[in-house]
Write a protein that holds these residues in place. Structure first.
Motif, PDB file in Angstrom:
ATOM      1  N   TYR A  26       0.803  -1.232   0.000  1.00  0.00           N
ATOM      2  CA  TYR A  26       0.000   0.000   0.000  1.00  0.00           C
ATOM      3  C   TYR A  26       0.837   1.285   0.000  1.00  0.00           C
ATOM      4  N   VAL A  27       2.089   1.177  -0.448  1.00  0.00           N
ATOM      5  CA  VAL A  27       2.912   2.390  -0.532  1.00  0.00           C
ATOM      6  C   VAL A  27       2.509   3.186  -1.771  1.00  0.00           C
ATOM      7  N   TYR A  28       2.204   2.490  -2.833  1.00  0.00           N
ATOM      8  CA  TYR A  28       2.002   3.149  -4.109  1.00  0.00           C
ATOM      9  C   TYR A  28       0.970   2.367  -4.910  1.00  0.00           C
ATOM     10  N   ALA A  29       0.109   3.064  -5.655  1.00  0.00           N
ATOM     11  CA  ALA A  29      -0.864   2.376  -6.504  1.00  0.00           C
ATOM     12  C   ALA A  29      -0.499   2.598  -7.965  1.00  0.00           C
ATOM     13  N   HIS A  30      -0.685   1.553  -8.772  1.00  0.00           N
ATOM     14  CA  HIS A  30      -0.485   1.703 -10.218  1.00  0.00           C
ATOM     15  C   HIS A  30      -1.859   1.876 -10.861  1.00  0.00           C
ATOM     16  N   HIS A  31      -1.983   2.870 -11.767  1.00  0.00           N
ATOM     17  CA  HIS A  31      -3.278   3.236 -12.339  1.00  0.00           C
ATOM     18  C   HIS A  31      -3.322   2.956 -13.837  1.00  0.00           C
ATOM     19  N   GLY A  32      -4.518   2.665 -14.350  1.00  0.00           N
ATOM     20  CA  GLY A  32      -4.674   2.471 -15.780  1.00  0.00           C
ATOM     21  C   GLY A  32      -6.134   2.579 -16.190  1.00  0.00           C
ATOM     22  N   ASN A 154       4.112  13.564 -13.640  1.00  0.00           N
ATOM     23  CA  ASN A 154       3.550  12.929 -14.825  1.00  0.00           C
ATOM     24  C   ASN A 154       3.626  11.419 -14.631  1.00  0.00           C
ATOM     25  N   ASN A 155       2.673  10.887 -13.880  1.00  0.00           N
ATOM     26  CA  ASN A 155       2.755   9.462 -13.547  1.00  0.00           C
ATOM     27  C   ASN A 155       1.546   8.708 -14.090  1.00  0.00           C
ATOM     28  N   CYS A 156       1.422   7.443 -13.721  1.00  0.00           N
ATOM     29  CA  CYS A 156       0.347   6.594 -14.238  1.00  0.00           C
ATOM     30  C   CYS A 156      -1.028   7.149 -13.859  1.00  0.00           C
ATOM     31  N   GLU A 157      -1.137   7.781 -12.695  1.00  0.00           N
ATOM     32  CA  GLU A 157      -2.423   8.351 -12.263  1.00  0.00           C
ATOM     33  C   GLU A 157      -2.765   9.591 -13.085  1.00  0.00           C
ATOM     34  N   ASP A 158      -1.756  10.419 -13.372  1.00  0.00           N
ATOM     35  CA  ASP A 158      -1.985  11.591 -14.227  1.00  0.00           C
ATOM     36  C   ASP A 158      -2.514  11.156 -15.599  1.00  0.00           C
ATOM     37  N   TYR A 162      -6.157  12.037 -17.031  1.00  0.00           N
ATOM     38  CA  TYR A 162      -6.220  12.730 -18.326  1.00  0.00           C
ATOM     39  C   TYR A 162      -7.145  11.976 -19.293  1.00  0.00           C
ATOM     40  N   CYS A 163      -7.032  10.638 -19.368  1.00  0.00           N
ATOM     41  CA  CYS A 163      -7.915   9.865 -20.253  1.00  0.00           C
ATOM     42  C   CYS A 163      -9.377  10.061 -19.854  1.00  0.00           C
ATOM     43  N   LYS A 164      -9.653  10.120 -18.557  1.00  0.00           N
ATOM     44  CA  LYS A 164     -11.031  10.239 -18.080  1.00  0.00           C
ATOM     45  C   LYS A 164     -11.603  11.640 -18.273  1.00  0.00           C
ATOM     46  N   ILE A 175       4.104  22.314  -9.638  1.00  0.00           N
ATOM     47  CA  ILE A 175       4.572  21.824  -8.335  1.00  0.00           C
ATOM     48  C   ILE A 175       3.892  20.497  -8.018  1.00  0.00           C
ATOM     49  N   LEU A 176       2.595  20.406  -8.302  1.00  0.00           N
ATOM     50  CA  LEU A 176       1.864  19.160  -8.086  1.00  0.00           C
ATOM     51  C   LEU A 176       1.276  18.699  -9.403  1.00  0.00           C
ATOM     52  N   GLY A 177       1.396  17.412  -9.708  1.00  0.00           N
ATOM     53  CA  GLY A 177       0.694  16.858 -10.849  1.00  0.00           C
ATOM     54  C   GLY A 177      -0.787  16.733 -10.495  1.00  0.00           C
ATOM     55  N   THR A 178      -1.581  16.143 -11.400  1.00  0.00           N
ATOM     56  CA  THR A 178      -2.989  15.935 -11.073  1.00  0.00           C
ATOM     57  C   THR A 178      -3.126  14.761 -10.111  1.00  0.00           C
ATOM     58  N   SER A 179      -2.016  14.060  -9.892  1.00  0.00           N
ATOM     59  CA  SER A 179      -2.023  12.836  -9.101  1.00  0.00           C
ATOM     60  C   SER A 179      -2.464  13.062  -7.664  1.00  0.00           C
ATOM     61  N   GLY A 180      -3.554  12.399  -7.281  1.00  0.00           N
ATOM     62  CA  GLY A 180      -4.066  12.545  -5.927  1.00  0.00           C
ATOM     63  C   GLY A 180      -3.178  11.905  -4.890  1.00  0.00           C
TER      64      GLY A 180
END
Ligand SMILES: [Zn+2]
Length: 241
Positions: A26-32, A154-158, A162-164, A175-180
């Protein structure tokens, strides 16, 4: 699917859904983005290095996602390549043994703040599934291009957000990406600082809530530091190729 849990079964996932799976305790989630037919389109770093931060934390994170695992026979998962790319994987490769979770859109402020950590929902509504699938396909057609992978910017969550929504940070070096999930971590450390200065837990929590709300992509759209990329512009780019 429970009211407060985002965990879903494979039977519940629909094309155009933004899904994620926790990695490394639970340190990090991979998004797709689930695109149907048991396939997921996601932004990744070669060799399963999407969680690398360039800090001492890497030795804990990278050890769980060894690049030496055998290539999947179903999707020929390309995670062993070097570089930053949008790729298609089968659901098994995407989940890497983890559970399946649905990222929620258009949630209320109360529901947003009720989540103990970021990177699981947003106030922003989603576009229709066909637009989401179009954006995911578009980046596959561009040989997986989505800029350089950056854990903070600019990560998998961004990519999935963006796709959604079609929303991209105006400046790659915001300073912050869209990544929650990154925003949540930043908010938590800021809240801890206020807590230590004030000695008041309620003040720290208030700052945490404020910082998380302010960092949500929906609030950032209202401030104008993320902007919607129209589908027509993507179509025009494709026609130029
Ligand atoms: Zn696979």
């Amino acid at each position: 699917m429970g009211l407060f849990s985002n965990k879903i079964s494979r039977e519940e996932v629909k094309p155009g859904d933004h899904i994620y799976s926790w990695r490394t305790a639970y340190v990090y989630a991979h998004h797709g983005i689930y695109v149907g037919g048991g396939k997921v389109v996601h932004f990744t770093r070669g060799g399963g290095r999407e969680t690398e931060t360039g800090t001492f934390l890497d030795k804990f994170v990278v050890s769980s996602s060894s690049p030496n695992y055998p290539q999947c026979l179903v999707c020929k998962d390309l995670s062993s390549f070097n570089g930053d790319k949008v790729i298609t994987s089968c659901l098994d490769c995407f989940l890497a043994g983890g559970n399946l979770y649905l990222f929620k859109y258009d949630v209320s402020w109360a529901a947003f703040l009720a989540k103990p950590r970021g990177g699981t929902c947003t106030l922003e509504p989603s576009d229709p599934p066909e637009d989401v699938l179009f954006r995911a396909d578009f980046h596959l057609l561009l040989d997986g291009w989505f800029g350089d992978y950056d854990v903070a910017d600019n990560n998998c969550e961004d990519f999935a957000i963006y796709c959604k929504t079609g929303l991209l940070a105006r400046c790659n070096k915001a300073i912050l990406g869209t990544s929650g999930q990154v925003n949540s971590a930043v908010s938590a450390s800021f809240a801890a600082l206020v807590l230590s200065l004030s000695g008041l837990p309620v003040a720290g929590f208030g700052v945490y809530c404020y910082a998380r709300l302010a960092g949500d992509v929906s609030m950032r759209r209202r401030r104008g530091d993320v902007t919607k990329v129209p589908l027509e512009r993507l179509v025009a780019l494709l026609n130029q190729r």
